[in-house]
Motif scaffolding. Sequence first.
Motif, PDB file in Angstrom:
ATOM      1  N   HIS A  90       0.822  -1.214   0.000  1.00  0.00           N
ATOM      2  CA  HIS A  90       0.000   0.000   0.000  1.00  0.00           C
ATOM      3  C   HIS A  90       0.857   1.266   0.000  1.00  0.00           C
ATOM      4  CE1 HIS A  90      -2.540  -3.112   2.076  1.00  0.00           C
ATOM      5  NE2 HIS A  90      -3.309  -2.761   1.074  1.00  0.00           N
ATOM      6  N   GLY A  91       2.096   1.128   0.468  1.00  0.00           N
ATOM      7  CA  GLY A  91       2.959   2.296   0.540  1.00  0.00           C
ATOM      8  C   GLY A  91       4.401   1.893   0.733  1.00  0.00           C
ATOM      9  N   LEU A  92       5.274   2.909   0.753  1.00  0.00           N
ATOM     10  CA  LEU A  92       6.713   2.684   0.793  1.00  0.00           C
ATOM     11  C   LEU A  92       7.359   3.576   1.851  1.00  0.00           C
ATOM     12  CD1 LEU A  92       7.171   2.846  -3.072  1.00  0.00           C
ATOM     13  CD2 LEU A  92       7.234   0.752  -1.702  1.00  0.00           C
ATOM     14  N   VAL A  93       8.464   3.088   2.386  1.00  0.00           N
ATOM     15  CA  VAL A  93       9.187   3.798   3.436  1.00  0.00           C
ATOM     16  C   VAL A  93      10.651   3.890   3.014  1.00  0.00           C
ATOM     17  CG1 VAL A  93       9.753   3.835   5.893  1.00  0.00           C
ATOM     18  CG2 VAL A  93       7.621   2.741   5.122  1.00  0.00           C
ATOM     19  N   PHE A  94      11.156   5.110   2.805  1.00  0.00           N
ATOM     20  CA  PHE A  94      12.556   5.253   2.394  1.00  0.00           C
ATOM     21  C   PHE A  94      13.061   6.650   2.704  1.00  0.00           C
ATOM     22  CE2 PHE A  94       9.991   5.723  -1.605  1.00  0.00           C
ATOM     23  CZ  PHE A  94      10.251   7.065  -1.885  1.00  0.00           C
ATOM     24  N   GLY A  95      14.365   6.822   2.534  1.00  0.00           N
ATOM     25  CA  GLY A  95      14.990   8.128   2.707  1.00  0.00           C
ATOM     26  C   GLY A  95      16.406   8.087   2.168  1.00  0.00           C
ATOM     27  N   VAL A  96      16.818   9.167   1.504  1.00  0.00           N
ATOM     28  CA  VAL A  96      18.162   9.264   0.936  1.00  0.00           C
ATOM     29  C   VAL A  96      18.774  10.599   1.356  1.00  0.00           C
ATOM     30  CG1 VAL A  96      19.565   9.148  -1.149  1.00  0.00           C
ATOM     31  CG2 VAL A  96      17.370   7.964  -1.082  1.00  0.00           C
ATOM     32  N   LEU A  97      20.007  10.537   1.858  1.00  0.00           N
ATOM     33  CA  LEU A  97      20.703  11.735   2.312  1.00  0.00           C
ATOM     34  C   LEU A  97      21.990  11.945   1.525  1.00  0.00           C
ATOM     35  CD1 LEU A  97      20.447  11.316   6.208  1.00  0.00           C
ATOM     36  CD2 LEU A  97      18.858  12.517   4.689  1.00  0.00           C
ATOM     37  N   THR A  98      22.473  13.176   1.563  1.00  0.00           N
ATOM     38  CA  THR A  98      23.797  13.485   1.032  1.00  0.00           C
ATOM     39  C   THR A  98      24.842  13.191   2.104  1.00  0.00           C
ATOM     40  OG1 THR A  98      23.807  15.753   1.862  1.00  0.00           O
ATOM     41  CG2 THR A  98      22.778  15.385  -0.289  1.00  0.00           C
ATOM     42  N   SER A  99      26.110  13.301   1.737  1.00  0.00           N
ATOM     43  CA  SER A  99      27.180  13.083   2.714  1.00  0.00           C
ATOM     44  C   SER A  99      27.168  14.146   3.813  1.00  0.00           C
ATOM     45  CB  SER A  99      28.541  13.058   2.021  1.00  0.00           C
ATOM     46  OG  SER A  99      28.747  14.266   1.308  1.00  0.00           O
ATOM     47  N   ALA A 100      26.488  15.257   3.573  1.00  0.00           N
ATOM     48  CA  ALA A 100      26.341  16.309   4.581  1.00  0.00           C
ATOM     49  C   ALA A 100      25.092  16.104   5.435  1.00  0.00           C
ATOM     50  CB  ALA A 100      26.291  17.676   3.904  1.00  0.00           C
ATOM     51  N   ASN A 101      24.442  14.960   5.281  1.00  0.00           N
ATOM     52  CA  ASN A 101      23.236  14.611   6.041  1.00  0.00           C
ATOM     53  C   ASN A 101      22.085  15.592   5.826  1.00  0.00           C
ATOM     54  OD1 ASN A 101      24.005  12.137   7.113  1.00  0.00           O
ATOM     55  ND2 ASN A 101      24.998  13.075   8.889  1.00  0.00           N
TER      56      ASN A 101
END
Length: 210
Positions: A90-101
Amino acid sequence: MIYEFCAENVTNLEKAMQAGARRIELCDNLAVGGTTPSYGVIKAAVELAKPYNVTVMTMIRPRGGDFVYNDLEMEIMLEDIQMARSAGTHGLVFGVLTSANKIDYPKMEKLLKASQELEVVFHMAFDAIPREHQFSEMDWLMEHSVKRILTHGGLAEGPIQEHFSWLYELINHAAGRIDILPGGGITVDNRDEIVAKLGVNQLHGTKIVF
């Protein structure tokens, strides 16, 4: 009140729903904070959830560790989004950061485009973002139709009760425009206290219903 049960595969899934879980965050490898479960696990979880009218949210994370992903890992995540969609999530859980957070906008935009028509949650990568940037990063997530932010209160360490003051700040800034989902160390024993203190209508955890 929505209790979101963080489930490793389908172990204890029915028990959790019978105990009152109304939403599932489905993942593998909880020892490293959760990674993407298999197609078979997602499909089985969706089928198990149907009689309970419970929503299944699938973690899209190729490995443990930080949230800075290279191009190959991004390709894996994009493929896993399509896999999870075809399995009926039904849905998705994710996150992407740079090296500087800070949020990696181009990479997040790619994942969000692949996730169209599915509910999206930005997971506890949010807590790795420096506090002075969390409001502006929350604004970006709102502008890009992310539904919820899963957070331990802006910092990864310590009991969640130590972070109540910052959780108030996040909830006030969100102002109902994006859901703030507290998680991390929330159990059957302390959930009522946390609801009373924060005034939230949803909580997340592995021990949230038993």
